[in-house]
Write a protein that holds these residues in place. Structure first.
Motif, PDB file in Angstrom:
ATOM      1  N   SER A 209       0.546  -1.226   0.028  1.00 33.92           N
ATOM      2  CA  SER A 209       0.116   0.153   0.105  1.00 33.92           C
ATOM      3  C   SER A 209       0.903   1.318   0.017  1.00 33.92           C
ATOM      4  N   TYR A 210       0.564   2.372  -0.671  1.00 30.40           N
ATOM      5  CA  TYR A 210       1.067   3.513  -0.333  1.00 30.40           C
ATOM      6  C   TYR A 210       0.260   4.752  -0.584  1.00 30.40           C
ATOM      7  N   SER A 211       0.116   5.964   0.127  1.00 31.28           N
ATOM      8  CA  SER A 211      -0.238   6.840   0.694  1.00 31.28           C
ATOM      9  C   SER A 211       0.279   8.287  -0.080  1.00 31.28           C
ATOM     10  N   VAL A 212      -0.810   9.108  -1.417  1.00 30.83           N
ATOM     11  CA  VAL A 212       0.157  10.164  -1.500  1.00 30.83           C
ATOM     12  C   VAL A 212      -0.810  11.316  -1.183  1.00 30.83           C
ATOM     13  N   PRO A 213      -0.004  12.412  -0.507  1.00 33.02           N
ATOM     14  CA  PRO A 213      -0.627  13.505  -0.500  1.00 33.02           C
ATOM     15  C   PRO A 213      -0.498  14.550  -0.802  1.00 33.02           C
ATOM     16  N   LEU A 214      -1.796  14.322  -2.331  1.00 31.79           N
ATOM     17  CA  LEU A 214      -2.373  15.829  -2.801  1.00 31.79           C
ATOM     18  C   LEU A 214      -2.621  17.182  -1.932  1.00 31.79           C
ATOM     19  N   PRO A 215      -1.756  17.959  -2.237  1.00 32.30           N
ATOM     20  CA  PRO A 215      -2.168  19.837  -1.697  1.00 32.30           C
ATOM     21  C   PRO A 215      -3.609  20.158  -2.443  1.00 32.30           C
TER      22      PRO A 215
ATOM     23  N   ALA B 181      -9.606  19.386   5.057  1.00 36.93           N
ATOM     24  CA  ALA B 181      -8.409  19.296   5.218  1.00 36.93           C
ATOM     25  C   ALA B 181      -7.931  20.457   4.183  1.00 36.93           C
ATOM     26  N   THR B 182      -6.710  20.232   3.651  1.00 38.34           N
ATOM     27  CA  THR B 182      -5.519  20.633   3.565  1.00 38.34           C
ATOM     28  C   THR B 182      -5.042  20.089   2.116  1.00 38.34           C
ATOM     29  N   GLU B 183      -5.138  19.056   1.751  1.00 37.81           N
ATOM     30  CA  GLU B 183      -4.600  17.858   1.153  1.00 37.81           C
ATOM     31  C   GLU B 183      -6.210  16.777   0.934  1.00 37.81           C
ATOM     32  N   LEU B 184      -5.803  15.945  -0.108  1.00 36.87           N
ATOM     33  CA  LEU B 184      -6.266  14.601  -0.108  1.00 36.87           C
ATOM     34  C   LEU B 184      -5.527  13.595  -0.416  1.00 36.87           C
ATOM     35  N   VAL B 185      -5.837  12.783   0.044  1.00 34.66           N
ATOM     36  CA  VAL B 185      -4.491  11.054   0.250  1.00 34.66           C
ATOM     37  C   VAL B 185      -5.262  10.258  -0.791  1.00 34.66           C
ATOM     38  N   LEU B 186      -4.387  10.124  -2.181  1.00 32.04           N
ATOM     39  CA  LEU B 186      -4.551   8.969  -2.707  1.00 32.04           C
ATOM     40  C   LEU B 186      -3.804   7.907  -2.860  1.00 32.04           C
ATOM     41  N   GLU B 187      -4.902   6.907  -1.968  1.00 32.70           N
ATOM     42  CA  GLU B 187      -4.306   5.809  -1.809  1.00 32.70           C
ATOM     43  C   GLU B 187      -4.552   5.052  -2.767  1.00 32.70           C
ATOM     44  N   MET B 188      -3.057   4.136  -2.620  1.00 36.19           N
ATOM     45  CA  MET B 188      -2.689   3.394  -4.069  1.00 36.19           C
ATOM     46  C   MET B 188      -2.025   1.979  -3.471  1.00 36.19           C
ATOM     47  N   ASN B 189      -3.220   0.628  -3.909  1.00 39.93           N
ATOM     48  CA  ASN B 189      -2.134  -1.176  -3.627  1.00 39.93           C
ATOM     49  C   ASN B 189      -1.865  -1.023  -5.011  1.00 39.93           C
ATOM     50  N   ARG B 190      -0.718  -1.320  -4.618  1.00 36.78           N
ATOM     51  CA  ARG B 190      -0.136  -2.735  -6.588  1.00 36.78           C
ATOM     52  C   ARG B 190       0.088  -4.518  -5.075  1.00 36.78           C
ATOM     53  N   LEU B 191      -0.226  -5.151  -6.118  1.00 35.00           N
ATOM     54  CA  LEU B 191      -1.346  -6.064  -6.588  1.00 35.00           C
ATOM     55  C   LEU B 191      -0.052  -7.201  -7.358  1.00 35.00           C
ATOM     56  N   ASP B 192       1.526  -8.041  -6.751  1.00 33.24           N
ATOM     57  CA  ASP B 192       1.280  -8.637  -8.146  1.00 33.24           C
ATOM     58  C   ASP B 192       1.072 -10.169  -8.193  1.00 33.24           C
ATOM     59  N   ILE B 193       0.869 -10.384  -9.360  1.00 35.45           N
ATOM     60  CA  ILE B 193       0.349 -11.781  -9.507  1.00 35.45           C
ATOM     61  C   ILE B 193       1.367 -12.744 -10.168  1.00 35.45           C
TER      62      ILE B 193
END
Length: 429
Positions: A289-295, A331-343
């Motif tokens: 999982s990755y969290s990317v704050p976007l201002p 909020a002053t930013e929104l967080v883009l949540e990403m999951n990388r799933l290797d199959i």
């Protein structure tokens, strides 16, 4: 190394009229009828390891706009408790059909208000599908192939600092149609996963429908036979619409067009299956999982919000009232949540809880040499993620849409550099 796959398909059609999600023009009125049933499809993956250890993953695709961010944490907790599924390996995906019910309570009323009874029913159906899929796992081999489909079209043109809507056949789009096939040891098809980037917005009427994505999936299941499942994963289609004017001129009924485009997609997917597909070996089934704050740009003051609310103009007034209710928690930013799933070897998916434009989807494919599928509309929804140019030019995606998503503000232009940098880290070769 092996992987086992189980599948399930459950009907999630609302039997009582509820508002449908996706079009403000419907005015949040309950649906008028059902043109086609809608479904939730689940692929459960299991990988036995050394010492009795087992890795699992879950892919769910439903004929819905998305899964509400406010509901996802609770669903992930249930899936963890009942099946030991880690959040990094769970994909709760919507095909982005605009003809199904709303699934979350955090959006503007005109985007379709969620019905509590239906949301509870949907979530129960999710658990039912996972239970059924987990009960029929069996070892599979994996094949991969790709072809081309041109039913999508760029819906924006940018010139002189402005955004223009319409169909732009010469504009940027992603024609690639990718397919993964799971086959049993007996040589039969267990399931296929298809991936393509195109908004399912063929029909605007207030009727329940699985749209072209659902039509295509059902047609593929009919062609495959023997109970095989077809899971549709939507690509980065934030600025890509169905190419409606490419349908025969005499075909004016939206639901005839849904079937037309669904069949064209199914024909393209079948062509891939009938071509020389490549066998790929399973890898260690794992997610990250990755969290990317976007201002966000500077937010409106309390006085500015009160003035907007006082004008009583939709959708801005209700948005302003909602923002006022949040007070200092806005909020002053929104967080883009990403999951990388290797199959499998050379095959992974990258989920995003946002409506991502095609430019980012193409970038993901480019820097991963095609080994990673971008899969937005997954595990929640924060709103559109546009490019720098789109933010500068304005228009629906970077500006007007923010009110319907109850975003606290508009994104800074810097988000493109931030996101591309993170994607380089996550999926770059």
């Amino acid at each position: 190394m092996i992987v086992e796959v189980g599948c399930a398909k459950v009907d999630i059609t609302p039997e009582m009229p509820v508002p449908l999600a996706g079009f403000a023009v419907r005015g949040n009125a309950p649906y008028e009828g059902i043109r086609s049933r809608i479904y939730l499809r689940a692929v459960y993956m299991r990988q036995p390891g050394e010492g009795g250890a087992v890795r699992t993953a879950l892919l769910v695709s439903a004929d819905l706009l998305w899964w509400g961010s406010d509901r996802v944490p609770g669903l992930l907790a249930k899936l963890k408790e009942r099946w030991g599924l880690e959040k990094e390996t769970v994909v709760l995906h919507g095909t982005h059909s605009h003809s199904g019910p709303q699934t979350g309570f955090g959006f503007h009323r005109l985007l379709g208000a969620a019905d509590a009874g239906y949301v509870g029913y949907l979530e129960d159906k999710l658990m039912e599908a996972v239970e059924a899929a987990a009960a029929n796992v069996e070892p599979v081999t994996i094949e991969r192939g790709a072809g081309e489909c041109r039913i999508g079209v760029q819906r924006r043109r940018y010139a002189d600092g402005q955004a223009f809507g319409g169909e732009y056949p010469d504009g940027l789009m992603d024609p690639e149609l990718s397919v993964i096939r799971f086959r049993t040891r007996a040589g039969t098809d267990k399931a296929i996963i298809v991936h393509y980037a195109c908004h399912p917005v063929t029909a605007h009427q207030n009727y329940v429908s699985s749209e072209f994505t659902g039509t295509a999936a059902e047609e593929m299941e009919r062609r495959l036979g023997d109970g095989a499942l077809c899971l549709y994963l939507q690509g980065a289609c934030g600025d890509i619409n169905i190419f409606k004017s490419s349908a025969p001129a005499a075909m004016t009924d939206d639901y005839d067009q849904i079937r037309y485009f669904g069949m064209k997609f199914a024909d393209a997917a079948s062509a891939v299956l009938n071509s020389r597909m490549s066998g790929v070996k399973p890898v260690l089934l794992q997610g990250c999982s990755y969290s990317v704050p976007l201002p966000l740009k500077p937010l409106e003051s309390k006085e500015e919000l009160e003035a907007i609310a006082g004008k009583r103009q939709q959708p801005y007034d209700e948005w302003a009232v909602e923002m006022l209710s949040r007070g200092d928690t806005r909020a002053t930013e929104l967080v883009l949540e990403m999951n990388r799933l290797d199959i499998a070897d050379g095959f992974a998916i990258l989920t995003m809880n946002a409506e991502v434009v095609v430019e980012y989807g193409l970038y993901i494919k480019e820097i991963s040499s095609g080994s990673v599928w971008p899969v937005p509309y997954s595990n929640g929804m924060i709103g559109y993620v546009p490019t720098r140019e789109q933010i500068r030019c304005g228009g629906y995606e970077p500006l007007q849409s923010t009110y319907y998503f109850y975003m606290p503000g508009r994104f800074e232009e810097s988000i493109e550099d931030t996101l591309r940098g993170k994607l380089d880290e996550i999926v770059g070769d």
